[in-house]
Structures are given as C-alpha cells and as structure tokens.
Design an enzyme around this catalytic site. Structure first.
Site, short mmCIF file in Angstrom:
data_model
loop_
_atom_site.label_atom_id
_atom_site.label_comp_id
_atom_site.label_asym_id
_atom_site.label_seq_id
_atom_site.Cartn_x
_atom_site.Cartn_y
_atom_site.Cartn_z
N THR A 271 59.61 -35.63 -31.59
CA THR A 271 59.72 -36.19 -30.26
C THR A 271 61.18 -36.21 -29.84
O THR A 271 62.09 -35.97 -30.65
CB THR A 271 59.11 -37.59 -30.16
N PHE B 89 54.19 -42.71 -29.20
CA PHE B 89 54.09 -43.75 -30.22
C PHE B 89 54.45 -43.17 -31.59
O PHE B 89 54.05 -42.06 -31.92
CB PHE B 89 52.67 -44.31 -30.30
N GLY C 266 58.12 -47.76 -33.00
CA GLY C 266 57.39 -48.31 -31.86
C GLY C 266 57.03 -47.31 -30.80
O GLY C 266 56.37 -46.30 -31.07
N VAL C 267 57.53 -47.55 -29.58
CA VAL C 267 57.08 -46.82 -28.39
C VAL C 267 58.29 -46.34 -27.59
O VAL C 267 59.29 -47.04 -27.50
CB VAL C 267 56.23 -47.73 -27.48
N CYS D 158 55.25 -33.99 -30.10
CA CYS D 158 54.14 -34.58 -30.85
C CYS D 158 53.17 -33.53 -31.38
O CYS D 158 52.02 -33.83 -31.71
CB CYS D 158 53.38 -35.60 -29.99
#
Length: 214
Positions: free
Chosen positions: A78, A146, A158-159, A176
């Site tokens: 990511t 996430f 986390g996010v 992802c």
C-alpha cells in the site's frame, strides 16, 4: 468501556514510518502491561510504500519511486503519503472480552463507513477485499485501506483514509494486490475538508461505534 481510558494523539507534522513502528511496538507492550492507556494515533507519513506479510514481489511495479518498507501488518502493498489520514489503533481486545479478530476488523470498517457518511459519502466495508469502498463513475474504488497486527491480543497498525491524496503515487504498486479496482479520495469525490474537520468526526464516530466493543 469508558472513553477517558483511551488516549487520542494527533500529529501536526509528518511522522517517519520506522519511528511510528517503534513507537507502536513499545506502546502495545505498555498497554498489555497496564502502564499506558489504549491509544488512537492520527498522523500522516511522507510518501512511501509498505509491504505487508502477504506482499508479492511482482506487485511492486516501480522499485525506486518511493522508499519501500517491509512491515509485519497483514495485507500486501500500500501507499502512504501527504493527504492521507492514518489512524493507528491500539486496543486491548482481551480486557474488552473481544478476542475476535474478524469482529474487530468489521468494527473498524463500520467506524470508517459511518465517518464518511457524515460527509455524505456512501461507502461500504468489503470483508473479502478488505477495506472501505465507494462506487464512483460506475466503478468500485477503494477509499480506505486496512492493515492490522495483533500481539498478546493488543492491536496495532490500522486504517489509512484518502482525504486529498495524490492518487498517481499508487502507480508504483498493485494496491493491496487488487488489479481490477481503482483508488479514490474524498477530494476526488468532490469533498474538500481539512484533517481537523475529519478528525473531529472520526473521534465522534469512534466513540459511537466502539461503545459496544467491550
């Protein structure tokens, strides 16, 4: 769960990724040992890619665009960078009697969905393509990614939510590991807000959504 037992730490400057990892690792030990409060840490990173435990070499399309960090969170590649709000969540699932990882991830998803709803953005959490998604221009696009890790039943990582992110920075990876869907941001959806505005709602919705998570 009393929310005065949860600390909120909001950074005004960009935080180095390795420094963030070191901080979280120490903090979750302190939470486990009962010497520090649970924590929600809101921040922004400089431009970088992270490779989760499921990352594949072929998903790194350009290896010299930004620094690449191997990390122990779940997930694949990511991007993090300016205009993206990071929410690192450190909760003790055991003391909350919620030793259920799937439920925790779904609750995180509901938190982000409800936050976006406040800004009139209709979104949904997809448990198969982990993240929060919107339909824009007739196609499904991810707006929040996430990646979590749990140690001794204390969560961390986390996010990441795209507020005003430069989406071209995703071009160096397969985000992802998902090739067939795009990435979007609040700005791309026509929502222009500051971190400060977003953070206020994020905290309000956290208190609502996690009120039953104990």
């Amino acid at each position: 769960m009393s929310y005065d037992l949860i600390e909120w730490k909001i950074e005004s400057l960009q935080i180095d990724y390795q420094e963030a990892i070191c901080f979280m690792q120490q903090r979750i030990e302190d939470i486990y040992n009962g010497v520090q409060k649970e924590l929600v840490w809101l921040l922004e990173h400089p431009p970088l890619y992270t490779a989760g435990t499921g990352a594949k070499v072929e998903d790194l399309l350009v290896d010299n665009l930004f620094p690449v960090y191997a990390t122990n969170r779940g997930g694949k590649y990511t991007y993090h960078g300016p205009g993206q709000r990071i929410a690192y969540v450190m909760l003790n699932l055991k003391t909350r009697n919620k030793c259920n990882i799937r439920l925790y991830v779904e609750t995180l998803g509901n938190w982000i969905v409800e936050t976006l709803s406040h800004f009139s953005v209709k979104s949904y959490f997809n448990p198969d393509l982990i993240g929060v998604w919107v339909t824009h221009g007739g196609t499904e696009k991810k707006i929040a990614a996430f990646g979590i890790r749990i140690r001794k039943w204390v969560t961390y990582h986390g996010v990441s939510i795209n507020i005003d992110t430069n989406l071209s920075h995703y071009s160096g990876i397969v985000p992802c590991g998902i090739k067939d869907y795009g990435i979007t941001s609040l700005r791309k959806l026509g929502i222009n807000i500051s971190y400060e505005e977003f953070d206020i709602v994020l905290q309000e919705k956290f208190n609502e959504i996690f009120s039953n998570f104990n």
